[in-house]
Structures are given as C-alpha cells and as structure tokens.
Scaffold this active site. Structure first.
Site, PDB file in Angstrom:
ATOM      1  CB  SER A  37      38.489  51.555  89.146  1.00 28.52           C
ATOM      2  OG  SER A  37      37.902  49.626  89.409  1.00 28.52           O
ATOM      3  CE  LYS A  57      33.642  47.423  86.771  1.00 30.30           C
ATOM      4  NZ  LYS A  57      33.817  48.661  86.959  1.00 30.30           N
TER       5      LYS A  57
END
Lengths: 134, 413
Positions: free
Chosen positions: A55, A91
């Site tokens: 991701s 993230k």
C-alpha cells in the site's frame, strides 16, 4: 538493541590496524564507518521492522526494512508506524488545517481519519533499507 | 529525591509493544518449560490467576476466558529492559539498575517523574509506575501506591497526603529489606505495618533486627541510609558489582573485574541451585557535575539457562566489549544475572565431576564450532535442562528485536 546489530565496518583510509585496545586518543582518529551511526540516532528508541504489503508503493516495497525511531515527534508528511485495529501498520501522516489523516501512498487503499478506529502512534520511520542482491 | 521506576507487568508489556491485539485482554507469560505463570496482565490478575501458579492448575480458566499464553521470550525481555534502562540513563543523572524491570533514579525535583514516565513509554512502549520519596525505602513504598492508587502511574510520597496513613496501610512484610522472617518477628511483636516499624524504638530494633534493620527504620523516617550504589540482594536478580578504588579508563582492568564478578555471580547461582537466562554487564562513571557521564549497558540472552562459570565469564566479557566505550573514567562495573530458574540437578553434579583441563579443551572446540555454525550449535549436556526446555517453548513470541528473521511485520495494506 541497535548496538547489538551486525556492524558493517568499512575501512576508510586507516593505514594501520591497531592491536590491543584503543586508547582514548583513538577517538580523534578516523575510524571505520559504522552504519549504526548513520541510521540510528537514538539506540534505545530505535526498532527495526519489515514492511508487509504494497500500500505504500512506490515509496516502500514489500519486504523493505524500516528503521523506526519512537522518540521523534511525528510531523506532516512523515512516514509513521501506528497500531490500529490490532495491527501495526505503516502509513503517511498528513495534516491539513489541524486535521490529521493517515494515508497510503498508493491509490485505492483506505485512509484512516481521526477518531475512526482505535489508533495509537508507535514511531516515526527514519530510513528504509532495500535489498537488491541478497 | 529518589524515584523507583518499575515496569508494569513487564514481560506482558514487552509482548504488547509488538502485538497490539494483546492490549486489553488477559495475557500470561510462563516460566522455562512453560511450567508456571511468571507474569500476568491486569486482566489476568482480575481473573484470579495467581502469580507463580503451575500452568496446569489454571488451564480451565485460561480456556474459558480466552487468556493469551506465552512462553518466556528472554531475548525480547532482556533487550527491552536494556532500552528502558538506557532511556532512564539519558534522562536522569544517576541510575541504579535494580532488576530486569526496576531501577532507582535520582531526580532533581520530584515533578520530573511524570515526564520520565512519559518518555520511557514513548521511547520504548513500556508503561511504568514511579514512586518518589526522600529515601530508597520510601521510594519503593511509594511505588506500591503508584501501582495501587495513582491513576497517572506516579506517586510522590513527599507531595502532601498523609504519610502516616499511607505507611499504616503498608504491611511490614512489604517494606523493602524486611524479609519473611523479620516480618513474622515484627508482627509477633505487635508491629504489623510500616508505620509501626518507623515509630519503633531504635534500641529494640537494633537488638531484634540488627543494624541493617535499623537502617531500614531510619530510611522510613526519611533519613537516607542506603547509598545509591548498594543494594540488598533480591532473589529475582543476582548482582555482583563493585566500585573501583580509582577511576579506570582502560578496558583491560575493567575486563578483569567483570570476569571476576561473573564468576562470583555464577557461584552465587550454584549455591542457590539456580540458572540464569539473561546476563547484563554494566560500566558506569559517577555523576560529578561536569565530568563526562556515561552508563554503558549490554544485555545478552543466553542460549540456555546456565550457572556454568566459564560460560558466564565468557558472555560477560563479550557484553563488556559492547558496553564499554573509551574516553570515560569509569568508577564501577558489574554483572547481573536475571531470568532465574531452578537448575537441573544433573547440571550441578557435572560441574563437580568435570576435569577442568578437559573441559577447557571441550569449550575451545565448542567455541570453534559455534563460531562457524552459529551460536548454540553445540552446547554442553551439562547445560542440558536445555534439551527439555528448548522444546517446551511452544508459545514463544518472535524475538522481535534480536533476530533479523523475526522482526515485527508492519502492514502496508
């Protein structure tokens, strides 16, 4: 502990190898380069973790090794490690107008907004290490 | 001001740093051989799982409540302990590592405790309780209140509150330095609480508990009597350390001292029939204002719990190489053995019977093999509780911080 990790000592231009133990004066000599000095500023607060998933592509790839410093305050656009929903995740922290979001670098992956799930800050990623030829 | 920093449910907290699913659920950690419960999360305590209980006795409880069970992961606990202690060393002028999860630190002001607690939590992920007081004994007592009463994890005995009431609430058996025998004696003499002991007659104390006991009494009164570098022996840690007569900068003499301490510590272990799983070496300067101050620590997890002196000496030397850095005037060094468990009987007998010369040759050969093929390839059968306990570690978590192939995975999905 960072100091227990394998040390990669690359001789720079020392012409002599000293036998025996270094005297305090050795501190002023050129020493072998130690990647720990380059990668680890706060040994007690620095952890190594490994990326699982895609991701954060292209910034990070599956299998990359991350150097994480827990002692740093996370800033805008920093790569951060968080614990969210029972998992430890990587993230990117994005603050816009006082609103903080945790986003993925690759399109199509969900962002975590404030108050979404139980999110706790874990650390700030300072370096990524990628192996090209094991 | 002196503070006692104590990591909360340390082994469980270590597991939780890397596995957030363990937060808020009951967790227990088992001893070597997965025999007994040696650490419990608050949730597990609330279920009534006693400390030290054999695992089979609580198996039903564990199943019914979905308690998460772990084998002890000493590689992880030793490393996390070192991180906590180093963080304390950076943040405060003086640290005395007391056990794997406790340290006394000197504070300039008692209000530093909250910041210290925040910093340890941020840097290492380990929550602590901090008790603050004018003496070590009172700091230790304050720590109990920090655990029981304070919601912020810090309890300052000198900050208001009625010390009389607090000490009246502390059973004399829980006073630092008061063993079981003394506690029974004190209770029989009508002195069941810390407050009674504090107010006891000096003459009586000296007669019945000797000078050491009197020191404890004075400490309860707020008079520091137990110097910072001294510590009563505690059973969960064996420490051998001493201050040098003169400050020492060079590695050579320090190494000799450390080897000696390791051998002494090994002898202590054998006397008590114990084996150690974790060895820590420390060297420290003293804090004298401007002089460069440094505490070097290195913690090793041993391949097998052992009380074998040559091994412990060797590991201590190895640890020192990492803990030492040139350019400081060291004033003290020491060896601590932690993660203690009862040693196998076979082990003790083999020590006595072994021929030292043959053993040395054997060790050298082992060293060569282990250097070539990796640590723990060959180990003495004498260390051999190992054979059984190595297999009975079915529930050990990854060694997140000491093995490249067991690093924590962070999800990118």
């Amino acid at each position: 502990m960072a100091s227990s990790f394998t040390k990669w000592e690359l001789p720079l231009y020392l012409s002599l190898v000293h036998a025996g133990f270094p005297s305090p004066a050795d501190d002023h000599l050129d020493r072998k380069l130690d990647l720990n000095d380059y990668l680890v500023r706060h040994p007690a607060a620095t952890f190594f973790v490994r990326v699982q998933g895609r991701s954060m592509f292209p910034t990070l790839r599956h299998g990359d090794l991350l150097v994480v410093d827990r002692s740093l305050e996370p800033g805008n656009r920093d790569l951060v490690i968080v614990s969210a929903g029972g998992e430890v995740a990587v993230k990117r922290l994005v603050s816009t107008g006082g609103r903080r979001m945790l986003v993925s670098d690759r399109d199509g992956y969900p962002a975590i907004g404030p108050g979404g799930e139980d999110v706790a800050h874990w650390g700030v990623v300072t370096h990524a290490i990628r192996t090209f030829k094991p | 001001m002196i503070a006692l920093v104590d990591c909360n449910n340390f082994y469980v907290s270590c597991e939780r740093v890397f596995d957030p699913r363990l937060c808020g659920v009951p967790v227990v950690v088992l001893s070597n051989n997965d025999g007994c419960v040696i650490a419990r999360s608050n949730e597990a305590k609330a279920l009534g799982i006693p400390m030290g209980t054999p695992f089979f006795k609580v198996r039903d409880l564990v199943r019914r409540h979905g308690v998460r069970v772990f084998s002890s992961n000493y590689a992880l606990y030793g490393d996390m302990s070192e991180r906590v202690m180093l963080t304390l060393g950076e943040a405060t002028p003086d640290v005395e590592v007391y056990s794997i999860d406790e340290a006394f630190v000197r504070l300039h002001a008692s209000d530093e405790a909250a910041g210290l607690r925040r910093r340890v939590l941020r840097d290492t992920g380990i929550p602590t309780s901090i008790g603050v007081g004018p003496t070590k004994t009172l700091a230790k007592a304050a720590n109990r209140f920090a655990k029981k009463r304070a919601t912020c994890g810090v309890f300052d005995l000198s900050a208001g509150g009625d010390v009389d009431d607090l000490l009246a609430d502390l059973p004399v058996a829980d006073v630092w330095g008061i063993g079981r025998r003394w506690a029974a004696k004190l209770c029989a003499a009508g002195l069941p609480t810390a407050r009674h002991l504090r107010d006891a007659d000096d003459q009586w104390v000296r007669r019945h508990l000797n000078v050491t006991g009197l020191r404890t009494v004075h400490e309860l009164r707020g008079i520091p009597c137990i110097p910072f570098e001294e510590m009563p022996v505690e059973r969960k840690t064996v420490t051998c350390s001493r201050s040098f007569g003169e400050p020492v900068e060079r590695l050579g003499p320090i190494r000799e001292a450390v080897a000696h301490y390791a051998a002494q510590a090994a002898a202590k272990l054998r006397r008590e029939g114990l084996a150690a799983a974790i060895l820590r070496v420390f060297v420290t300067t003293k804090y004298y204002g401007e002089e460069p101050h440094r505490t070097g620590l290195y913690t090793l997890t041993l391949p097998r719990p052992t009380a074998f002196a040559p091994d412990l000496v060797r590991y201590a030397k190895l640890g020192l190489e990492r803990a030492y850095r040139p350019g400081y005037a060291y004033r003290k060094a020491g060896v601590q053995l932690m993660g203690l468990s009862p040693a196998d009987r076979v082990q003790g007998n083999l020590f006595v019977a072994a021929d030292p010369r043959r053993q040395a040759r054997l060790m050298a050969m082992m060293d060569r093999v282990n250097r070539r093929f990796g640590r723990g390839t060959l180990f003495l059968a004498a260390e051999g509780t190992g054979r059984s306990w190595a297999m009975r570690q079915a529930r050990r978590s990854p060694r997140y911080t000491t093995r490249w192939d067991e690093l924590a995975l962070v999800r990118a999905a």
